[in-house]
Design an enzyme around this catalytic site. Structure first.
Site, mmCIF file in Angstrom:
data_model
loop_
_atom_site.group_PDB
_atom_site.id
_atom_site.type_symbol
_atom_site.label_atom_id
_atom_site.label_comp_id
_atom_site.label_asym_id
_atom_site.label_seq_id
_atom_site.Cartn_x
_atom_site.Cartn_y
_atom_site.Cartn_z
ATOM 1 N N HIS A 151 -10.614 -3.135 -1.220
ATOM 2 C CA HIS A 151 -11.367 -2.458 -0.172
ATOM 3 C C HIS A 151 -12.389 -1.626 -1.092
ATOM 4 C CE1 HIS A 151 -8.846 -3.745 3.324
ATOM 5 N NE2 HIS A 151 -7.754 -3.716 2.431
ATOM 6 N N HIS A 170 -7.015 -8.806 -2.904
ATOM 7 C CA HIS A 170 -8.419 -8.068 -2.406
ATOM 8 C C HIS A 170 -8.353 -6.530 -2.666
ATOM 9 C CE1 HIS A 170 -6.044 -7.523 1.252
ATOM 10 N NE2 HIS A 170 -6.818 -6.373 1.398
ATOM 11 N N TYR A 207 0.902 -1.200 0.150
ATOM 12 C CA TYR A 207 -0.080 0.031 -0.052
ATOM 13 C C TYR A 207 0.737 1.197 0.031
ATOM 14 C CZ TYR A 207 -4.008 -2.782 1.184
ATOM 15 O OH TYR A 207 -5.207 -3.820 0.978
ATOM 16 N N TYR A 220 -0.369 -9.897 0.229
ATOM 17 C CA TYR A 220 0.662 -9.527 1.253
ATOM 18 C C TYR A 220 0.498 -10.182 2.551
ATOM 19 C CZ TYR A 220 -3.216 -6.514 2.921
ATOM 20 O OH TYR A 220 -4.343 -5.755 3.279
ATOM 21 N N ARG A 241 -2.630 -12.351 3.366
ATOM 22 C CA ARG A 241 -3.913 -11.936 2.689
ATOM 23 C C ARG A 241 -4.282 -12.439 1.287
ATOM 24 N NH1 ARG A 241 -7.423 -8.237 4.156
ATOM 25 N NH2 ARG A 241 -8.797 -9.914 3.344
HETATM 26 FE FE LIG Z 1 -5.836 -4.721 2.544
#
Ligand SMILES: [Fe+3]
Lengths: 246, 179
Positions: free
Chosen positions: A169, A167, A115, A154, A164
């Site tokens: 959000h 995905h 991110y 990640y 994870r």
């Molecule tokens: Fe996330």
């Protein structure tokens, strides 16, 4: 959920504060353990009185969303690295009525699973051409559409090296404040899906399946991007809902 | 027949690049003479500040209207849209500048935070209205968690803290019975 036991929270059992060697993981564990209310939410007496604020909600318009806000691949001078995708679908209430002109917001990791956020310490590369945030308004039929890149998986850290699944959000508004939804979309066939502890926080298997999009070649741009379809159904009462029920 | 709803998932720690926006906590038009400040802390079950909560407010306009107005993300400095979004700071503190609602005297509040599988709904009452069915059904100590306190010596400031868990836990609302 009336005055009964709160729903089980599998994520709480799997993220434990004992993994204190990893500060990010410890912060997540603390959040899971110490932020959820212990008391059940108080049911609002139904039907609610006219003028109840929560049966309406904010409205958004063209001033709120720029014409390129839905295209996360065009927010910088260069193109982001990764597999270009189109993610699109329809937002409705539980009766299938379109949610028109409402705000849909999206945020995600880049193709490497990182991110563009100061708290993300995953040692994967940042992409100077990708912020990973977008927004759009639903059209007259409740449809939304984003152009982006497929995010990478990640790690969450912790003793079990949990990861994870890829995905996106999502944040959505309905016609009522009670219909507010923040959730995550997944990709079909991802081998990490069965072990994703955030997705598994949804205890019902059928509900979990509704978080997974479907490959829809018709939504993509030929020779440029693959399309994924994900329809969203908002819950909760609204003024139009109450009228329809009478 | 009703469609099954899409389940909620946690907001996680990384929404900050996408959801907060400039002026998000400034619901009141700039320089409005009736603007008030509503502020407070969000705390967890051990009383620690929650530095990464996101609070969203929805309320009636001063004339009681619940129609809202576009422009919530694009604050034009003039329009009261009824909606605000404000993240907490490192001390778990938030500040909202708004106009007092007409009609029912409360702001609807939606609290998002990492660690919550679903956001939480509550209400911020700026006065305690007689005959309010929701407040009347609560024991006094729980009712108090929904009441903003006017700040001593300041006619235009109110304090409202959100206790997510434990002693003094804020009353959160379940709207699902309306489905
Ligand atoms: Fe996330």
């Amino acid at each position: 959920m009336a005055l009964s036991e709160p729903a089980p929270r599998p994520a709480q059992e799997q993220i434990r504060p004992t993994d204190s060697g990893d500060s990010a993981f410890a912060a997540a564990a603390r959040a899971v353990a110490l932020r959820a209310p212990l008391r059940p939410a108080v049911p609002v007496p139904m039907p609610v009185a006219p003028g109840t604020a929560e049966l309406s909600g904010p409205v958004f318009g063209t001033a709120d969303v720029g014409p390129l806000d839905h295209d996360l691949t065009r927010q910088h001078r260069g193109e982001p690295v990764g597999e270009r995708i189109v993610v699109a679908g329809r937002v409705t209430d539980r009766r299938g009525r379109p949610v028109r002109g409402q705000l849909v917001e999206l945020w995600q990791a880049n193709a490497a699973g990182r991110y563009a956020h100061p708290l993300d310490r995953h040692p994967a590369p940042l992409d100077p051409h990708f912020t990973g945030a977008g927004r759009c308004l639903t059209d007259g039929d409740g449809r939304y559409r984003f152009v982006t890149i497929r995010p990478g998986a990640y790690p969450l850290g912790g003793a079990n090296d949990a990861w994870r699944a890829a995905h996106l959000h999502f944040s959505l508004f309905g016609t009522a404040f009670t219909q507010r939804l923040v959730t995550q979309m997944y990709f079909p066939g991802d081998p990490l899906l069965p072990d994703d502890i955030i997705r598994n926080a949804v205890s019902d298997a059928a509900a979990r399946a509704r978080l997974v999009s479907a490959l829809d070649r018709a939504l993509g741009e030929p020779g440029r991007s693959l399309g994924y379809r994900w329809d969203i159904v908002l819950d909760g009462p609204s003024a139009t809902w109450t009228e329809g029920a009478r | 027949m009703l469609l099954p709803p899409t389940p909620s998932q946690t907001i996680g720690p990384y929404y900050g690049t996408a959801l907060p926006f400039p002026g998000g906590g400034d619901a009141a038009p700039a320089g409005h003479p009736a603007a008030v400040t509503l502020h407070g802390h969000v705390r967890d079950g051990e009383g620690a500040p929650v530095p990464d909560a996101l609070l969203e407010f929805w309320q009636a306009a001063p004339d009681g209207s619940l129609a809202g107005a576009p422009g919530s993300l694009h604050r034009d400095g003039e329009t009261f849209t009824g909606w605000a979004r404000v993240p907490t700071d490192r001390d778990g503190h938030y500040v909202l500048r708004t106009l007092l609602p007409g009609g029912a005297p409360y702001l609807a509040l939606c609290v998002h935070a990492r660690g919550l599988d679903r956001h939480l709904f509550t209400r911020v009452y700026v006065t305690e209205p007689p005959g309010d069915a929701l407040l009347a059904a609560l024991p006094a100590d729980r009712r108090a968690t929904l009441l903003a306190r006017p700040e001593a010596g300041r006619r235009t400031a109110y304090r409202f803290d959100v206790q997510l868990q434990g002693d003094g836990e804020t009353v959160f609302l379940d709207w699902s019975a309306g489905d």
